[in-house]
Design an enzyme around this catalytic site. Structure first.
Site, mmCIF file in Angstrom:
data_model
loop_
_atom_site.group_PDB
_atom_site.id
_atom_site.type_symbol
_atom_site.label_atom_id
_atom_site.label_comp_id
_atom_site.label_asym_id
_atom_site.label_seq_id
_atom_site.Cartn_x
_atom_site.Cartn_y
_atom_site.Cartn_z
ATOM 1 C CE LYS A 150 -6.725 7.597 -0.245
ATOM 2 N NZ LYS A 150 -6.283 8.569 -1.255
ATOM 3 C CB SER B 117 -7.110 1.943 -5.101
ATOM 4 O OG SER B 117 -6.561 2.961 -4.289
ATOM 5 C CE LYS B 118 -2.561 3.992 -3.222
ATOM 6 N NZ LYS B 118 -1.830 4.117 -4.443
ATOM 7 N NE ARG B 119 -9.086 -1.763 2.521
ATOM 8 C CZ ARG B 119 -10.286 -1.560 2.956
ATOM 9 N NH1 ARG B 119 -11.254 -2.339 2.573
ATOM 10 N NH2 ARG B 119 -10.541 -0.591 3.782
#
Length: 92
Positions: free
Chosen positions: A4, A6-8
């Site tokens: 996602k 937001s998780k990168r």
């Protein structure tokens, strides 16, 4: 990496990419190619070429995968296409 956004790790906004030296026209070129093609093998487009060729009918439904290597290559192509004076102005 298919995670996602937001998780990168690394840049996750257009402004962050700009601060890292990516040209606006290269970002536009790359982002258009994430979910669209004009049924040719062309990968490098000017803004005017994209405006003329783009059609919602050619937008794909499959999810796009962000490929930093491809973005780097496209940015390099756009950098090489700049006039020498324009490249010099970018480095200060």
């Amino acid at each position: 990496d298919r995670s996602k956004l937001s998780k990168r790790h690394g840049a996750t906004s257009v402004n962050q990419f700009r601060q890292q030296g990516y040209l606006p026209q290269a970002m536009l070129n790359y982002l258009c190619l994430l979910g669209w093609n004009d049924s040719t093998d062309q990968e490098i487009y000017s803004v005017d070429e994209l405006a003329a060729a783009f059609s919602l009918d050619r937008v794909t439904k499959s999810p796009a995968v962000f490929d930093l290597k491809k973005l780097n290559w496209i940015n390099g192509q756009h950098l090489r296409a700049l006039a020498e004076e324009e490249r010099a102005a970018l480095v200060g």
